[in-house]
Design a protein around this motif. Structure first.
Motif, PDB file in Angstrom:
ATOM      1  N   LEU A 121       0.830  -1.204   0.000  1.00 34.84           N
ATOM      2  CA  LEU A 121       0.000   0.000   0.000  1.00 34.84           C
ATOM      3  C   LEU A 121       0.866   1.256   0.000  1.00 34.84           C
ATOM      4  O   LEU A 121       1.935   1.270   0.618  1.00 34.84           O
ATOM      5  N   LEU A 122       0.383   2.298  -0.655  1.00 33.70           N
ATOM      6  CA  LEU A 122       1.099   3.575  -0.717  1.00 33.70           C
ATOM      7  C   LEU A 122       0.270   4.674  -0.074  1.00 33.70           C
ATOM      8  O   LEU A 122      -0.919   4.844  -0.384  1.00 33.70           O
ATOM      9  N   ARG A 123       0.907   5.446   0.818  1.00 31.40           N
ATOM     10  CA  ARG A 123       0.270   6.610   1.427  1.00 31.40           C
ATOM     11  C   ARG A 123       1.227   7.802   1.344  1.00 31.40           C
ATOM     12  O   ARG A 123       2.444   7.613   1.390  1.00 31.40           O
ATOM     13  N   VAL A 124       0.678   8.998   1.259  1.00 31.71           N
ATOM     14  CA  VAL A 124       1.459  10.226   1.443  1.00 31.71           C
ATOM     15  C   VAL A 124       0.910  10.882   2.702  1.00 31.71           C
ATOM     16  O   VAL A 124      -0.272  11.236   2.756  1.00 31.71           O
ATOM     17  N   GLN A 125       1.760  11.011   3.730  1.00 28.87           N
ATOM     18  CA  GLN A 125       1.290  11.441   5.044  1.00 28.87           C
ATOM     19  C   GLN A 125       2.020  12.681   5.534  1.00 28.87           C
ATOM     20  O   GLN A 125       3.154  12.950   5.129  1.00 28.87           O
ATOM     21  N   LYS A 126       1.358  13.413   6.431  1.00 27.16           N
ATOM     22  CA  LYS A 126       1.955  14.624   6.991  1.00 27.16           C
ATOM     23  C   LYS A 126       3.058  14.259   7.981  1.00 27.16           C
ATOM     24  O   LYS A 126       2.943  13.302   8.736  1.00 27.16           O
ATOM     25  N   ASP A 127       4.123  15.068   7.974  1.00 21.62           N
ATOM     26  CA  ASP A 127       5.254  14.873   8.869  1.00 21.62           C
ATOM     27  C   ASP A 127       5.488  16.172   9.639  1.00 21.62           C
ATOM     28  O   ASP A 127       6.163  17.085   9.152  1.00 21.62           O
ATOM     29  N   PRO A 128       4.932  16.287  10.856  1.00 21.81           N
ATOM     30  CA  PRO A 128       5.054  17.536  11.615  1.00 21.81           C
ATOM     31  C   PRO A 128       6.505  17.917  11.921  1.00 21.81           C
ATOM     32  O   PRO A 128       6.826  19.098  12.068  1.00 21.81           O
ATOM     33  N   SER A 129       7.387  16.911  12.014  1.00 28.00           N
ATOM     34  CA  SER A 129       8.785  17.207  12.356  1.00 28.00           C
ATOM     35  C   SER A 129       9.562  17.799  11.187  1.00 28.00           C
ATOM     36  O   SER A 129      10.647  18.353  11.360  1.00 28.00           O
ATOM     37  N   ASP A 130       9.018  17.673   9.963  1.00 26.72           N
ATOM     38  CA  ASP A 130       9.718  18.169   8.767  1.00 26.72           C
ATOM     39  C   ASP A 130       9.341  19.632   8.542  1.00 26.72           C
ATOM     40  O   ASP A 130       8.426  19.948   7.785  1.00 26.72           O
ATOM     41  N   THR A 131      10.068  20.533   9.203  1.00 23.40           N
ATOM     42  CA  THR A 131       9.758  21.967   9.088  1.00 23.40           C
ATOM     43  C   THR A 131      10.489  22.616   7.925  1.00 23.40           C
ATOM     44  O   THR A 131      10.087  23.664   7.437  1.00 23.40           O
ATOM     45  N   MET A 132      11.581  21.990   7.450  1.00 26.48           N
ATOM     46  CA  MET A 132      12.390  22.582   6.379  1.00 26.48           C
ATOM     47  C   MET A 132      12.015  22.051   4.996  1.00 26.48           C
ATOM     48  O   MET A 132      12.330  22.662   3.996  1.00 26.48           O
ATOM     49  N   GLY A 133      11.374  20.888   4.953  1.00 23.93           N
ATOM     50  CA  GLY A 133      11.059  20.283   3.661  1.00 23.93           C
ATOM     51  C   GLY A 133       9.609  20.490   3.265  1.00 23.93           C
ATOM     52  O   GLY A 133       9.013  21.528   3.539  1.00 23.93           O
ATOM     53  N   SER A 134       9.025  19.468   2.631  1.00 23.59           N
ATOM     54  CA  SER A 134       7.652  19.586   2.126  1.00 23.59           C
ATOM     55  C   SER A 134       6.624  19.452   3.234  1.00 23.59           C
ATOM     56  O   SER A 134       5.471  19.846   3.068  1.00 23.59           O
TER      57      SER A 134
END
Length: 529
Positions: free
Chosen positions: A130-143
């Motif tokens: 399965l493929l998901r695109v999920q939010k990453d709160p720790s990624d403040t510099m990237g997407s």
């Protein structure tokens, strides 16, 4: 966009090639089968997705389908539910509706990339990716997002034929949507090709222990090791923590791999070497500045290594002064003070401004990795460099999907061979000049080829379909004027223009036909007799 906007809504049945499936806007899985040359039978409803009213309120992605075996399929409702279906033998029982044997919500919405079915000790097992695109709160510099691939294993180990349950869930994460991701036929491993590396992060909801947790006190931003090379050998300097003695060193070297570490810690440097070395002629020592210096003797003198350990990016390569001067000398005849020193010569130097956009290669290099299903560690890593990924296609029902890469101007098809110990990928076919031609198609959305490699095809977002046939003998005598020799074969290129201005949503090929799906029409193009 890549994960969901470029999704191929049309699914061809590898076990029964004249049959295609798609899910319509009402949630119906529809089947259409070729009855005559380019005539289709009426669409048949095989299954209908019923959505939970509660799930409709949240985010949704496109429903997706994967034909798992000759009598099974996996279906996603786009709202986070996985459904496994018993389809009977679709070619023989195409009139029978599909029967669900498993239906369970697995969290956030996903699309199905791949699925396989196998039997082990009398237990029927279905593996789904399965493929998901999920939010990453720790990624403040990237997407602010990451891509997750979840490998779900479902079986009927209870012994009841219609009672299936989730046996295992393994999640890997990365920072890009993979070009290619597929499970091995017996579920023993997983292969992923992507611009950014993936690694397993959790099993059944429990985070995996990070080997970096016991890392030595070394700044993450600094290289862990430095290396140089000559035509005969390589020198590697590995940084060690303070107080390390000779007895603390853990060093293993074989012809193809090496491992360097300190007792009580995770290995500092470990993996497959770029090329074979001679273990008997290689030595290591601890230097005055408390670093480990390793000298490796190349088995083949001359070729320069592009990396030390395959896939390891934690080291820094240092050019020696001797190498730098040698490179300058070797390249001197190719350079001049002016960009184009003498444009009137027979073969003037190339100006970069004269290159077409399709001559360029992607700046990001991709990596192809094979992960073991038991250890969840990579067993094989290949740097694809500038070999641009073009497409993947199912050729044989018992094997993994084939993927196509651009090699210079050509396109080469590679068949994964997980059962082989060393050579995990085999070159099985070539489409001459396709790598160059496809790069100029700026509106290309889908690409595929016939299972017998007789032609390849590209579909643009709207209307146009390009067909590239393999070279075939010509009846008349043709001569190449530049080379002054006779040409025996010619490759044909054809363009089909569809009678539609709707966006192309699905695109599949058989040996004889191309199927093109839009919002309201399904086109069949007869390509071969």
């Amino acid at each position: 966009m890549k994960a969901f906007g470029m999704y191929n809504y049309l699914h061809i049945d590898p076990w029964y090639e004249e049959s295609v499936y798609f899910i319509d806007c009402k949630g119906r899985v529809l089947n259409q089968t070729v009855t005559l040359d380019t005539a289709l039978g009426k669409p048949r409803e095989m299954f209908r997705i019923t959505l939970d009213p509660s799930s409709c309120a949240g985010e949704r992605v496109c429903p997706s389908l994967s034909l798992t075996s000759a009598s099974g399929a996996a279906l996603s409702d786009g709202a986070g539910r996985l459904i496994l279906l018993r389809t009977s033998k679709r070619g023989e029982s195409s009139h029978l509706k599909w029967e669900p044997v498993f239906s369970e919500s697995l969290g956030e919405p996903f699309t199905i990339l791949h699925s396989v079915s196998h039997v082990q000790s009398g237990v029927h097992i279905v593996e789904v990716l399965l493929l998901r695109v999920q939010k990453d709160p720790s990624d403040t510099m990237g997407s602010g997002f990451y891509t997750s691939l979840e490998w779900v294993t479902v079986d009927n180990s209870s012994g009841e034929e219609k009672k299936y349950g989730v046996r295992k869930r393994r999640v890997m994460k990365g920072k890009s949507v993979p070009h290619y991701a597929a499970l091995e036929p017996q579920g023993k491993g997983l292969m992923v090709a992507s611009e950014r590396p993936f690694s397993f992060k959790e099993v059944d909801g429990v985070p995996l222990e990070e080997t970096a947790a016991e890392d030595m006190e070394v700044e993450n931003s600094d290289p862990i090791y430095f290396w140089q090379q000559t035509e005969e050998d390589l020198t590697v300097c590995v940084r060690l923590p303070e107080g390390t003695s000779k007895d603390d060193i853990c060093f293993n070297l074989s012809a193809d791999g090496m491992s360097v570490g300190v007792r009580g810690y995770a290995p500092l440097l470990q993996g497959q070497l770029f090329a074979p070395v001679d273990p008997q002629a290689s030595v290591w020592t601890i230097t005055d500045n408390k670093s480990l210096e390793v000298t490796l003797q190349k088995r083949s003198e001359g070729p320069q290594w592009s990396e030390l350990v395959l896939g390891d990016r934690r080291g820094e390569y240092i050019f020696s002064e001797e190498q730098t001067s040698q490179l300058h000398q070797r390249l001197a005849h190719l350079t001049a003070e002016q960009l184009n020193a003498n444009p009137d010569k027979d073969k003037p130097p190339c100006n970069a401004q004269e290159l077409e956009e399709c001559d360029g290669f992607p700046e990001d290099s991709s990596t192809l990795m094979r992960f073991d299903g038991t250890t969840l560690k990579p067993t094989h890593v290949v740097n694809l460099g500038s070999h641009q990924y073009l497409f993947s296609v199912d050729i044989n029902t018992g094997e993994m999907p084939v993927f196509c890469l651009r090699h210079d101007v050509d396109a080469l098809l590679w068949q994964p061979r997980p059962e082989q110990l060393e050579e995990k990928w085999e070159h099985i076919a070539t489409f001459n000049a396709l790598g160059y031609v496809q790069a100029s198609k700026r509106d290309k959305k889908f690409a595929t080829c016939a299972p017998n490699f007789s032609y390849s095809s590209l579909a643009e977002c709207v209307r146009r379909v390009f067909i590239y046939r393999q070279p075939s003998p010509v009846d008349t005598q043709l001569f190449n004027r530049k080379l002054g020799r006779q040409v025996g074969q010619v490759a044909k290129q054809q363009v089909a223009s569809l009678e539609s201005t709707e966006t192309v949503l699905g695109f599949r090929a058989t040996n004889e036909r191309l199927f093109v799906l839009t919002c309201s029409k399904l086109f069949i193009l007869k390509v071969n007799n």
